[in-house]
Scaffold this motif. Structure first.
Motif, short mmCIF file in Angstrom:
data_model
loop_
_atom_site.label_atom_id
_atom_site.label_comp_id
_atom_site.label_asym_id
_atom_site.label_seq_id
_atom_site.Cartn_x
_atom_site.Cartn_y
_atom_site.Cartn_z
N ILE A 241 46.78 -44.94 -13.86
CA ILE A 241 46.19 -43.75 -14.48
C ILE A 241 45.16 -43.97 -15.47
CG2 ILE A 241 46.73 -41.79 -16.20
CD1 ILE A 241 49.60 -41.38 -14.54
N LEU A 242 45.54 -45.09 -16.44
CA LEU A 242 44.48 -45.53 -17.33
C LEU A 242 43.30 -46.02 -16.58
CD1 LEU A 242 43.90 -46.24 -20.27
CD2 LEU A 242 44.89 -48.56 -19.69
N CYS A 243 43.42 -46.91 -15.76
CA CYS A 243 42.13 -47.86 -15.27
C CYS A 243 41.38 -46.85 -14.22
CB CYS A 243 42.68 -48.94 -14.53
SG CYS A 243 43.36 -50.46 -15.63
N SER A 244 42.17 -45.84 -13.49
CA SER A 244 41.37 -45.32 -12.46
C SER A 244 41.16 -43.65 -12.79
CB SER A 244 42.52 -45.17 -11.09
OG SER A 244 42.63 -46.36 -10.59
N LEU A 245 41.85 -43.38 -13.84
CA LEU A 245 41.28 -42.08 -14.14
C LEU A 245 40.72 -41.87 -15.55
CD1 LEU A 245 41.32 -38.91 -13.37
CD2 LEU A 245 43.64 -38.97 -14.50
N LEU A 246 41.38 -42.30 -16.68
CA LEU A 246 41.23 -42.28 -18.24
C LEU A 246 39.96 -42.98 -18.55
CD1 LEU A 246 44.62 -42.05 -19.74
CD2 LEU A 246 42.89 -40.23 -18.81
N PHE A 247 39.88 -44.40 -17.91
CA PHE A 247 38.75 -45.31 -18.18
C PHE A 247 37.37 -44.47 -17.66
CE2 PHE A 247 36.02 -48.72 -17.71
CZ PHE A 247 35.88 -49.30 -18.83
N PRO A 248 37.41 -44.12 -16.46
CA PRO A 248 36.17 -43.64 -15.89
C PRO A 248 35.66 -42.45 -16.35
CG PRO A 248 37.73 -44.65 -14.04
CD PRO A 248 38.47 -44.52 -15.35
N LEU A 249 36.79 -41.65 -16.95
CA LEU A 249 36.14 -40.47 -17.51
C LEU A 249 35.76 -40.92 -18.79
CD1 LEU A 249 39.07 -38.02 -16.69
CD2 LEU A 249 36.96 -37.84 -15.83
N LEU A 250 36.12 -41.68 -19.64
CA LEU A 250 35.51 -42.05 -20.77
C LEU A 250 34.03 -42.51 -20.84
CD1 LEU A 250 35.97 -42.60 -24.00
CD2 LEU A 250 36.91 -44.76 -23.34
N ILE A 251 33.88 -43.26 -19.91
CA ILE A 251 32.50 -44.02 -19.46
C ILE A 251 31.39 -42.84 -19.03
CG2 ILE A 251 31.49 -45.47 -18.05
CD1 ILE A 251 33.16 -46.92 -20.07
N ALA A 252 31.85 -41.94 -18.27
CA ALA A 252 31.18 -40.75 -17.90
C ALA A 252 30.82 -39.95 -19.00
CB ALA A 252 31.96 -40.03 -16.87
N ALA A 253 31.60 -39.77 -20.10
CA ALA A 253 31.56 -38.85 -21.08
C ALA A 253 30.59 -39.59 -22.22
CB ALA A 253 32.80 -38.64 -21.94
N ILE A 254 30.75 -40.93 -22.28
CA ILE A 254 29.67 -41.75 -23.06
C ILE A 254 28.52 -41.68 -22.25
CG2 ILE A 254 29.12 -43.97 -23.70
CD1 ILE A 254 32.15 -44.46 -24.21
N GLY A 255 28.23 -41.72 -20.97
CA GLY A 255 27.10 -41.51 -20.56
C GLY A 255 26.49 -40.28 -20.46
N LYS A 256 27.12 -39.26 -20.43
CA LYS A 256 26.90 -37.85 -20.78
C LYS A 256 25.96 -37.47 -22.17
CE LYS A 256 27.08 -36.11 -16.80
NZ LYS A 256 25.69 -35.94 -15.83
N ALA A 257 26.63 -38.24 -22.94
CA ALA A 257 26.11 -38.24 -24.50
C ALA A 257 24.84 -39.20 -24.81
CB ALA A 257 27.31 -38.65 -25.34
N ALA A 258 24.54 -40.11 -23.88
CA ALA A 258 23.38 -40.69 -24.03
C ALA A 258 22.17 -40.03 -23.63
CB ALA A 258 23.56 -41.94 -22.85
N PRO A 259 21.11 -40.67 -24.18
CA PRO A 259 19.65 -40.13 -23.83
C PRO A 259 19.65 -40.04 -22.21
CG PRO A 259 19.46 -41.80 -25.67
CD PRO A 259 20.83 -41.75 -24.95
N GLY A 260 19.10 -38.75 -21.77
CA GLY A 260 19.08 -38.56 -20.27
C GLY A 260 20.40 -37.96 -19.66
N GLY A 261 21.44 -37.90 -20.39
CA GLY A 261 22.65 -37.41 -19.90
C GLY A 261 23.31 -38.29 -18.96
N GLY A 262 22.98 -39.69 -18.85
CA GLY A 262 23.36 -40.46 -17.96
C GLY A 262 22.81 -40.78 -16.80
N ASP A 263 21.57 -39.92 -16.72
CA ASP A 263 20.87 -40.12 -15.50
C ASP A 263 19.52 -40.91 -15.84
OD1 ASP A 263 22.42 -38.57 -14.00
OD2 ASP A 263 21.62 -36.71 -14.74
#
Length: 186
Positions: free
Chosen positions: A17-39
Motif C-alpha cells: 500500500i505504501l510503495c504502490s499507492l501512497l508514494f506515487p500519489l504523493l509524488i503526483a501531488a508534488i508534481g501538480k504543485a510544481a510549475p507547469g502542473g507536472g507537465d
C-alpha cells in the motif's frame, strides 16, 4: 511459524500500500504543485507553445544563439548521453567537427575562446542552458547578421542570465528564452 507468516503478510500488505499507492500519489501531488502542473513549463509566444523551458532545442540558423549539442537529436522521449569516453576516437572526432563548424560560423573567434559546453553534449542530451560565456562568444556573429550593436546583445545575455536557487550551481542562460527575447528586440 504461524506467528511469523501473519506478521510477514501484514508487513507485505503495508509496504504494498505504501510503495504502490501512497508514494506515487504523493509524488503526483508534488508534481501538480510544481510549475507547469507536472507537465513541464511550456513557453508560449503569442499564445502558441514554442517549446519547453527545461528541454533543449536545436537552433541552427546563425541569427540565433545556439545551445549545447545533443547526443539524442533533442528527442525528449529518449534522453541520454553518447556513452563515449573522452579517449574515444569517434567522440574526439565529433568534438573536433563541432569546433570546426563553430569556427566557420563565428569568424574571429579562436579555438581557445570556445567554451566546452558549446561542443560537448550534456548527460541527458537535452540541456536547455548554456554558460554566459557560451552566449557571449556568439554575440559578434548575431550582431553582424541582425545589424544590432554588440553591447545591446551583451545586455540581453545579462538580462537572461539565471542564478540557481540558493546560489548553488553554475550561472546559466536558457537558450530558448534568450532567443525569444532576441526576436522581441526592436
Amino acid at each position: 511459524m504461524k506467528k511469523y507468516l501473519g506478521i510477514s503478510f501484514k508487513l507485505s500488505l503495508a509496504l504494498l500500500i505504501l510503495c504502490s499507492l501512497l508514494f506515487p500519489l504523493l509524488i503526483a501531488a508534488i508534481g501538480k504543485a510544481a510549475p507547469g502542473g507536472g507537465d513541464g513549463e511550456t513557453v508560449k509566444v503569442n499564445g502558441k507553445v514554442v517549446g519547453y523551458k527545461n528541454i533543449g532545442q536545436q537552433f541552427s540558423e546563425d541569427k540565433y544563439f545556439q545551445g549545447r549539442p545533443s547526443a539524442v537529436s533533442y528527442n525528449a522521449g529518449g534522453s541520454g548521453g553518447s556513452n563515449k569516453g573522452a579517449s574515444n576516437p569517434d567522440y574526439l572526432q565529433q568534438v573536433k567537427d563541432r569546433i570546426d563548424t563553430f569556427l566557420v560560423h563565428n569568424p574571429g573567434v579562436s579555438h581557445a575562446d570556445i567554451p566546452a559546453d558549446l561542443v560537448t553534449a550534456s548527460g541527458s542530451g537535452l540541456d536547455p542552458d548554456i554558460s554566459p560565456a557560451s552566449a557571449l562568444v556568439q554575440v559578434k556573429r548575431i550582431a553582424a547578421i541582425r545589424h544590432l550593436p554588440e553591447e545591446k546583445l551583451k545586455s540581453l545575455v545579462a538580462e537572461n542570465t539565471e542564478k540557481h536557487m540558493l546560489g548553488f550551481g553554475p550561472t546559466t542562460v536558457n537558450v530558448l528564452l534568450l532567443n525569444i527575447a532576441l526576436d522581441n528586440l526592436k
